[in-house]
Design an enzyme around this catalytic site. Structure first.
Site, PDB file in Angstrom:
ATOM      1  N   ALA A  67       0.864  -1.177   0.000  1.00 30.70           N
ATOM      2  CA  ALA A  67       0.000   0.000   0.000  1.00 30.70           C
ATOM      3  C   ALA A  67       0.902   1.228   0.000  1.00 30.70           C
ATOM      4  CB  ALA A  67      -0.895  -0.017   1.226  1.00 30.70           C
ATOM      5  N   GLY A 110       0.693  -5.052   1.058  1.00 31.24           N
ATOM      6  CA  GLY A 110      -0.565  -5.129   0.307  1.00 31.24           C
ATOM      7  C   GLY A 110      -0.374  -5.751  -1.071  1.00 31.24           C
ATOM      8  N   GLU A 113      -0.565  -9.314  -0.442  1.00 32.60           N
ATOM      9  CA  GLU A 113      -1.956  -9.622  -0.103  1.00 32.60           C
ATOM     10  C   GLU A 113      -2.853  -9.608  -1.343  1.00 32.60           C
ATOM     11  OE1 GLU A 113      -2.295  -8.099   4.460  1.00 32.60           O
ATOM     12  OE2 GLU A 113      -2.053  -6.561   2.967  1.00 32.60           O
ATOM     13  N   GLU A 133       5.140  -4.971   6.969  1.00 30.93           N
ATOM     14  CA  GLU A 133       4.414  -3.945   7.721  1.00 30.93           C
ATOM     15  C   GLU A 133       4.966  -3.751   9.126  1.00 30.93           C
ATOM     16  OE1 GLU A 133       3.041  -6.372   5.915  1.00 30.93           O
ATOM     17  OE2 GLU A 133       1.259  -5.701   4.855  1.00 30.93           O
TER      18      GLU A 133
END
Ligand code: DAK
Length: 259
Positions: A67, A110, A113, A133
């Protein structure tokens, strides 16, 4: 409106669409706009009869490095709550057609993911996977503790999530996170080839089989078997079931219509 951060290639081969994540300078960091564009594209392609399988790729250097940290850095918990980014991810998860991730370079946070939301992964030998993260003072929030653990098991998932260590394509393959490793110059081509193979199958059977396999992740064995049986019966209401079995008996290639 034309999307800014993704490129959609319709019919790269018959019945296969390819979405390329396209923020190369930022290693395809997934900002809100990109995720919104991806969600909208998947919704359109999922409803398009001319598309049976979807390939998502980045470029050679990155599938996606996570992200967008710069966009998230100043956010409060209430900002995160109010933007409700999970609804975007949930819509992507609902895509009925198979999605193949073509991964080269970084698939992090992300990005990893998003890759795990896809149904299969073709990776280049340079691919690196991670959930870093923890190094940013947070933890995975879009499936990294759940899908990763189901895919690779507790030991490796715990290590990746708690240390942020990246794993190689070889480790990912051995752990069952990805389907195959190919030379870097072939990663997209091989993903499209796999998509093309699936696109020759009966589209309704493919969608229902995908649905049934995914069911295995969030139900008991008994409920999963019941669900499988229901989809199996249902396919006998399709023209493609008649065509597939007739073609077998006539020793010819079936012509599936998705009906
Ligand atoms: N966000 C923003 N920019 C990024 C980025 C990221 N995740 N990753 C890389 N970039 C940018 C860099 O800042 C740099 O930009 P400039 O400085 O040139 O302007 C450019 O991309 C090139 O990166 P580097 O210069 O760092 O390139 P290197 O080859 O040296 O290093 C790297 C590559 C991938 C090792 C490094 O860039 C890196 O560590 N990147 C961050 C990886 C990371 O921590 N990813 C996890 C982010 S957190 C949610 C859903 C999901 C998530 C959260 C919420 N909801 C639904 C609510 C997910 C969270 C995350 O993914």
């Amino acid at each position: 409106m034309q999307p800014e951060f993704i490129i959609i290639h319709q019919q790269v081969v018959p019945y296969v669409a390819h979405i390329q994540l396209n923020r190369p300078k930022e290693l395809n960091a997934l900002n809100l706009q990109l995720m919104g564009e991806l969600r909208d594209a998947l919704k359109l392609l999922d409803a398009d009869d001319q598309v049976r399988v979807i390939v998502i790729s980045g470029n050679e250097k990155a599938f996606a490095a996570g992200a967008d940290i710069k966009q998230m850095a100043e956010k409060s918990a209430m900002d995160m709550y109010n933007t409700d980014q999970f609804s975007t991810w949930d819509t992507i998860k609902k895509t009925k057609k198979p999605i193949i991730a073509a991964v080269s370079g970084f698939a992090l946070g992300g990005g990893c993911e998003l890759m795990m939301l896809c149904d299969m992964v073709v990776a280049s030998e340079t691919a690196r996977f991670g959930q870093p993260e923890i190094k940013l003072g947070v933890m995975p929030g879009a499936g990294g503790t759940q899908r990763l653990t189901r895919a690779v098991g507790k030991a490796l998932a715990m290590e990746m999530v708690l240390t942020g260590r990246f794993i190689t394509a070889q480790e990912a393959f051995q752990a069952g996170l990805i389907n195959r490793i190919v030379p870097v110059e072939l990663f997209l081509q091989e993903a499209i080839k796999l998509a093309q193979e699936i696109a020759t199958m009966a589209p309704l059977a493919v969608k229902m089989a995908k649905e049934a396999v995914l069911k295995a992740f969030d139900t008991t064995l008994d409920e999963g078997l019941h669900f499988e049986r229901k989809n199996f019966y249902l396919l006998f209401a399709s023209e493609d079931q008649k065509e597939g079995m007739q073609a077998f008996m006539e020793k010819r290639t079936p012509s599936f219509k998705g009906k």
